[in-house]
Enzyme design. Structure first.
Site, short mmCIF file in Angstrom:
data_model
loop_
_atom_site.label_atom_id
_atom_site.label_comp_id
_atom_site.label_asym_id
_atom_site.label_seq_id
_atom_site.Cartn_x
_atom_site.Cartn_y
_atom_site.Cartn_z
N LEU A 33 -33.06 -38.57 -5.76
CA LEU A 33 -31.97 -39.27 -5.06
C LEU A 33 -31.54 -40.55 -5.77
CD1 LEU A 33 -32.86 -38.75 -1.26
CD2 LEU A 33 -31.44 -37.33 -2.76
N ASN A 90 -35.36 -39.56 -19.31
CA ASN A 90 -35.01 -38.65 -18.22
C ASN A 90 -34.55 -37.28 -18.73
OD1 ASN A 90 -34.84 -38.19 -15.45
ND2 ASN A 90 -32.65 -38.64 -15.41
N TYR A 139 -26.25 -39.37 -24.81
CA TYR A 139 -26.14 -38.36 -23.74
C TYR A 139 -26.10 -36.96 -24.37
CZ TYR A 139 -24.02 -35.35 -20.25
OH TYR A 139 -23.74 -34.29 -19.44
#
Ligand code: UDP
Length: 319
Positions: A33, A90, A139
């Site tokens: 979240l 991540n 990215y």
């Protein structure tokens, strides 16, 4: 199938969960979240509120899964340039934790949410999967790194995966819409201006070598994007060896200016514009050749018309 969907509380993830459930599969949403929303989790899905780097939670969630759809990631080009460590952690480190947990629990099918940013500044349009990959920001680089890891994992460990290289996801369904904070994507920004929530839209550059000087992108409705994940899972279950697929509507794409014109027409409202400088890292044109996924998986876009895409996004926003 019981499918673990990482990032299933996000924009595209909630669309994928909707498709899975509608096709009779079970979905376990795994989301920290950070960007996702609790109320975007479909009521018929199980929900695990945890980070991928929480090994205990991850292993508990993955045992009993038949397959994984991995969407949890950071995804802002500009931020990735400022904070590459965040993206490597991540998008690569957490992704590998997931892949390793899958190995350990014998889960062998993975659909990975990748991006057109793996191509960098493309040499030709429309882009094919065989074109060179040369990301111009962390990215795209981290997404490509994980795609590459998956190829090696497939060869060595039999973990088969399909990477879907998304072009520009847009639009909404009854259950899923774009709600980023802050919002940076063109379609929701333009519609926020139409709804009077922001005063104007800044066009990031009107001096590109395109017909009207603004950047051209390939917009694909989120439900078409979501359905591709289902087809990819079915293909893996049927023995597909794995690989990477572009996912866009193709054609000649739409310019920023065309998106704004369509939004004006769909909303019936004026949208104030300002021409600003180019946004670093934006290629002039990004349009997909999606023949490969059409041929191999039988995917077809159903909502190709930009008007329909923008109309669906306007529906939940209109005052
Ligand atoms: N864009 C713009 N103004 C905005 C947001 C986006 O001019 O407020 C442009 C952006 O420069 C790009 C296109 O719209 O050319 C699509 O950008 P978006 O961030 O939606 O997706 P991206 O192509 O970066 O994945």
């Amino acid at each position: 199938m019981r499918v673990l969907v990482t990032g299933g509380a996000g924009y595209i993830g909630s669309g994928v969960v909707e498709e899975l459930l509608a096709s009779g599969h079970r979905a376990v949403v795994y989301d920290n979240l950070y960007k996702g929303h609790r109320d975007a989790v479909h009521p018929a899905a199980e929900f695990v509120h945890a980070d991928l780097l929480d090994a205990k939670a991850l292993h508990a969630a993955i045992s009993g899964a038949d397959a994984v759809v991995h969407l949890a990631a950071h995804s802002l080009v500009g931020e990735s340039v400022q904070e590459p460590a965040k993206y490597y952690r991540n998008n690569v480190v957490a992704g590998l934790a997931l892949a390793d947990a899958m190995r350990e629990h014998g889960v062998r099918w993975l659909v990975f949410s990748s991006t057109a940013a793996v191509y960098g500044e493309p040499a030709k349009q429309p882009i094919e999967e065989t074109d060179p990959t040369a990301p111009t920001n962390p990215y795209g680089e981290t997404k490509l790194a994980f795609e590459n890891a998956l190829r090696w994992y497939s060869a060595a460990y039999g973990l088969r995966s399909i990477s879907l290289r998304y072009f520009n996801a847009a639009g909404a369904t009854a259950r899923c819409r774009e709600r980023h904070e802050p919002e940076t994507h063109l379609v929701p920004v333009v519609l926020q201006a139409a709804a009077g929530r922001i005063p104007e839209v800044t066009i990031f550059g009107a001096d590109y070598p395109t017909p009207d000087g603004t950047c051209v992108r390939d917009y694909i409705h989120v439900s078409d994007l979501a359905r591709a994940h289902l087809l990819a899972l079915q293909a893996l279950a049927a023995g597909h060896a794995g690989g990477s697929y572009n996912l866009g509507c193709g054609g000649s794409g739409y310019s920023v200016m065309q998106v704004i014109e369509v939004a004006r027409s769909v909303s019936g409202r004026d949208i104030r514009l300002r021409i600003g400088p180019r946004r670093p890292g934006d290629p002039a044109v990004l349009v997909a050749n999606s023949q490969r996924i059409m041929r191999d998986l039988g995917w077809r876009p159903r909502l190709q018309d930009l008007r329909e895409i923008v109309r669906s996004a306007w529906e939940p926003l209109k005052p």
